[in-house]
Design a protein around this motif. Structure first.
Motif, PDB file in Angstrom:
ATOM      1  N   LEU A 140     -36.004  15.858   1.428  1.00  0.00           N
ATOM      2  CA  LEU A 140     -35.396  16.064   2.740  1.00  0.00           C
ATOM      3  C   LEU A 140     -34.162  15.184   2.827  1.00  0.00           C
ATOM      4  N   TYR A 141     -33.015  15.804   3.073  1.00  0.00           N
ATOM      5  CA  TYR A 141     -31.740  15.098   3.150  1.00  0.00           C
ATOM      6  C   TYR A 141     -31.161  15.195   4.556  1.00  0.00           C
ATOM      7  N   LEU A 142     -30.255  14.293   4.844  1.00  0.00           N
ATOM      8  CA  LEU A 142     -29.492  14.358   6.088  1.00  0.00           C
ATOM      9  C   LEU A 142     -28.015  14.181   5.767  1.00  0.00           C
ATOM     10  N   HIS A 143     -27.220  15.129   6.247  1.00  0.00           N
ATOM     11  CA  HIS A 143     -25.758  15.025   6.140  1.00  0.00           C
ATOM     12  C   HIS A 143     -25.183  14.878   7.538  1.00  0.00           C
ATOM     13  N   ILE A 144     -24.269  13.928   7.698  1.00  0.00           N
ATOM     14  CA  ILE A 144     -23.549  13.762   8.962  1.00  0.00           C
ATOM     15  C   ILE A 144     -22.059  13.827   8.661  1.00  0.00           C
ATOM     16  N   GLY A 145     -21.396  14.711   9.354  1.00  0.00           N
ATOM     17  CA  GLY A 145     -19.956  14.848   9.199  1.00  0.00           C
ATOM     18  C   GLY A 145     -19.251  14.711  10.537  1.00  0.00           C
ATOM     19  N   LEU A 146     -18.114  14.056  10.541  1.00  0.00           N
ATOM     20  CA  LEU A 146     -17.361  13.842  11.776  1.00  0.00           C
ATOM     21  C   LEU A 146     -15.924  14.285  11.576  1.00  0.00           C
ATOM     22  N   PHE A 147     -15.554  15.347  12.291  1.00  0.00           N
ATOM     23  CA  PHE A 147     -14.186  15.882  12.286  1.00  0.00           C
ATOM     24  C   PHE A 147     -13.689  16.226  10.878  1.00  0.00           C
ATOM     25  N   LYS A 148     -14.615  16.597  10.003  1.00  0.00           N
ATOM     26  CA  LYS A 148     -14.299  16.986   8.626  1.00  0.00           C
ATOM     27  C   LYS A 148     -13.567  15.884   7.855  1.00  0.00           C
ATOM     28  N   ARG A 149     -13.663  14.672   8.373  1.00  0.00           N
ATOM     29  CA  ARG A 149     -12.965  13.546   7.736  1.00  0.00           C
ATOM     30  C   ARG A 149     -13.947  12.498   7.219  1.00  0.00           C
ATOM     31  N   TYR A 150     -14.958  12.204   8.026  1.00  0.00           N
ATOM     32  CA  TYR A 150     -15.949  11.202   7.641  1.00  0.00           C
ATOM     33  C   TYR A 150     -17.266  11.907   7.343  1.00  0.00           C
ATOM     34  N   ARG A 151     -17.868  11.550   6.220  1.00  0.00           N
ATOM     35  CA  ARG A 151     -19.111  12.208   5.797  1.00  0.00           C
ATOM     36  C   ARG A 151     -20.074  11.173   5.229  1.00  0.00           C
ATOM     37  N   TRP A 152     -21.351  11.330   5.598  1.00  0.00           N
ATOM     38  CA  TRP A 152     -22.409  10.471   5.082  1.00  0.00           C
ATOM     39  C   TRP A 152     -23.583  11.335   4.640  1.00  0.00           C
ATOM     40  N   ASN A 153     -24.209  10.939   3.533  1.00  0.00           N
ATOM     41  CA  ASN A 153     -25.378  11.650   3.025  1.00  0.00           C
ATOM     42  C   ASN A 153     -26.533  10.667   2.830  1.00  0.00           C
ATOM     43  N   PHE A 154     -27.725  11.076   3.254  1.00  0.00           N
ATOM     44  CA  PHE A 154     -28.896  10.223   3.152  1.00  0.00           C
ATOM     45  C   PHE A 154     -30.083  11.020   2.602  1.00  0.00           C
ATOM     46  N   LEU A 155     -30.875  10.366   1.785  1.00  0.00           N
ATOM     47  CA  LEU A 155     -32.164  10.914   1.372  1.00  0.00           C
ATOM     48  C   LEU A 155     -33.208  10.365   2.335  1.00  0.00           C
ATOM     49  N   LEU A 156     -33.823  11.261   3.122  1.00  0.00           N
ATOM     50  CA  LEU A 156     -34.807  10.818   4.107  1.00  0.00           C
ATOM     51  C   LEU A 156     -36.217  10.750   3.536  1.00  0.00           C
ATOM     52  N   ARG A 157     -36.517  11.692   2.619  1.00  0.00           N
ATOM     53  CA  ARG A 157     -37.868  11.696   2.063  1.00  0.00           C
ATOM     54  C   ARG A 157     -37.883  12.396   0.714  1.00  0.00           C
ATOM     55  N   ASN A 158     -38.601  11.827  -0.227  1.00  0.00           N
ATOM     56  CA  ASN A 158     -38.774  12.420  -1.549  1.00  0.00           C
ATOM     57  C   ASN A 158     -40.231  12.861  -1.666  1.00  0.00           C
ATOM     58  N   PHE A 159     -40.475  14.158  -1.511  1.00  0.00           N
ATOM     59  CA  PHE A 159     -41.837  14.677  -1.559  1.00  0.00           C
ATOM     60  C   PHE A 159     -42.381  14.696  -2.986  1.00  0.00           C
ATOM     61  N   SER A 160     -41.489  14.869  -3.962  1.00  0.00           N
ATOM     62  CA  SER A 160     -41.917  15.034  -5.346  1.00  0.00           C
ATOM     63  C   SER A 160     -42.190  13.705  -6.042  1.00  0.00           C
ATOM     64  N   GLY A 161     -41.564  12.633  -5.549  1.00  0.00           N
ATOM     65  CA  GLY A 161     -41.705  11.345  -6.201  1.00  0.00           C
ATOM     66  C   GLY A 161     -40.885  11.210  -7.461  1.00  0.00           C
ATOM     67  N   ILE A 162     -40.077  12.229  -7.748  1.00  0.00           N
ATOM     68  CA  ILE A 162     -39.238  12.233  -8.946  1.00  0.00           C
ATOM     69  C   ILE A 162     -37.778  12.235  -8.526  1.00  0.00           C
ATOM     70  N   ASP A 163     -36.998  11.322  -8.994  1.00  0.00           N
ATOM     71  CA  ASP A 163     -35.601  11.205  -8.603  1.00  0.00           C
ATOM     72  C   ASP A 163     -34.737  12.021  -9.554  1.00  0.00           C
ATOM     73  N   THR A 164     -34.776  13.345  -9.388  1.00  0.00           N
ATOM     74  CA  THR A 164     -33.986  14.245 -10.223  1.00  0.00           C
ATOM     75  C   THR A 164     -33.341  15.306  -9.358  1.00  0.00           C
ATOM     76  N   ASP A 165     -32.680  16.230 -10.007  1.00  0.00           N
ATOM     77  CA  ASP A 165     -32.126  17.450  -9.419  1.00  0.00           C
ATOM     78  C   ASP A 165     -30.790  17.264  -8.716  1.00  0.00           C
ATOM     79  N   CYS A 166     -30.370  16.061  -8.433  1.00  0.00           N
ATOM     80  CA  CYS A 166     -29.110  15.916  -7.734  1.00  0.00           C
ATOM     81  C   CYS A 166     -28.474  14.573  -8.070  1.00  0.00           C
ATOM     82  N   GLU A 167     -27.229  14.445  -7.625  1.00  0.00           N
ATOM     83  CA  GLU A 167     -26.512  13.196  -7.825  1.00  0.00           C
ATOM     84  C   GLU A 167     -25.903  12.762  -6.489  1.00  0.00           C
TER      85      GLU A 167
END
Length: 220
Positions: A193-220
């Motif tokens: 489960l991820y969260l993306h927050i964007g403000l005026f298409k200029r500022y962007r933040w990405n967060f990992l809220l929960r890892n259900f699989s317990g494996i840190d793969t599939d993305c960067e």
């Protein structure tokens, strides 16, 4: 096939249907993006082949056939998903697959599978060999309410395995209750489960809220 999806009356009706079917927050979130605020929690899913009983088509006509949709027919989706025919053709030419359900001479529903890495909300998701990314499942208005999208998602593996693809991933908005229900019905596996927050298409933040699989793969 007449595509009523392009009419203004259809778009107004679609807005009302989304709200009526519990998609108020999904609709509100889309509206906020127009003023520059993009709050987008979303799930990264793994599709599970044969993860549930085979869905039934709710239609007196049962002669639906699974097929690939090629360059000669992809224009039926022109501007429906915000992509022009030229853009859709370019996607197919670079390897994206389109699988549809056809009844007689009409395309009733379709979905797309991308075989390349995916960048979603500025986060990179790796798509490896024998993997694909499921996106843009769509049922035409005349065929809604017949369970075609669920049926198509379940059976698309029958064609994909001939391409050597045996694993599918997808992204679903936290607010898209309709798609979440379908995923639950098909027993798709929540990975993250991820969260993306964007403000005026200029500022962007990405967060990992929960890892259900317990494996840190599939993305960067």
């Amino acid at each position: 096939m007449a595509v009523s999806e392009k009419s203004k009356f259809y778009k107004v009706g679609l807005l009302w249907k989304r709200i009526r079917h519990g998609l108020f927050l999904f609709t509100l979130r889309n509206s906020l993006t127009r003023i520059g605020l993009d709050i987008a929690p979303y799930y990264w899913y793994k599709e599970v082949r044969n993860g549930s009983d085979a869905p039934e088509i709710r239609d007196s006509f049962k002669d639906y056939k699974l097929c690939y949709i090629g360059l000669d027919e992809i224009g039926i989706m022109n501007n429906i998903m915000g992509l022009t025919t030229k853009e859709l053709e370019r996607n197919l030419s670079r390897g994206q697959l389109c699988i549809g359900l056809r009844r007689e001479n009409e395309i009733a529903a379709l979905l797309f599978v991308d075989l390349n890495d995916i960048v979603f909300k500025e986060r990179l998701f790796k798509i490896r060999d024998k993997e694909g990314y499921l996106l843009n499942v769509y049922t035409f208005q005349a065929y809604r309410g017949k369970n075609l999208a669920t049926y198509l998602r379940y059976h698309c593996f029958e064609l994909l395995e001939k391409q050597g693809i045996d694993e599918l991933y997808s992204i679903v908005s936290y607010f898209n209750t309709s798609s979440l229900k379908v995923n639950k019905k098909l027993n798709a596996q929540k990975l993250k489960l991820y969260l993306h927050i964007g403000l005026f298409k200029r500022y962007r933040w990405n967060f990992l809220l929960r890892n259900f699989s317990g494996i840190d793969t599939d993305c960067e």
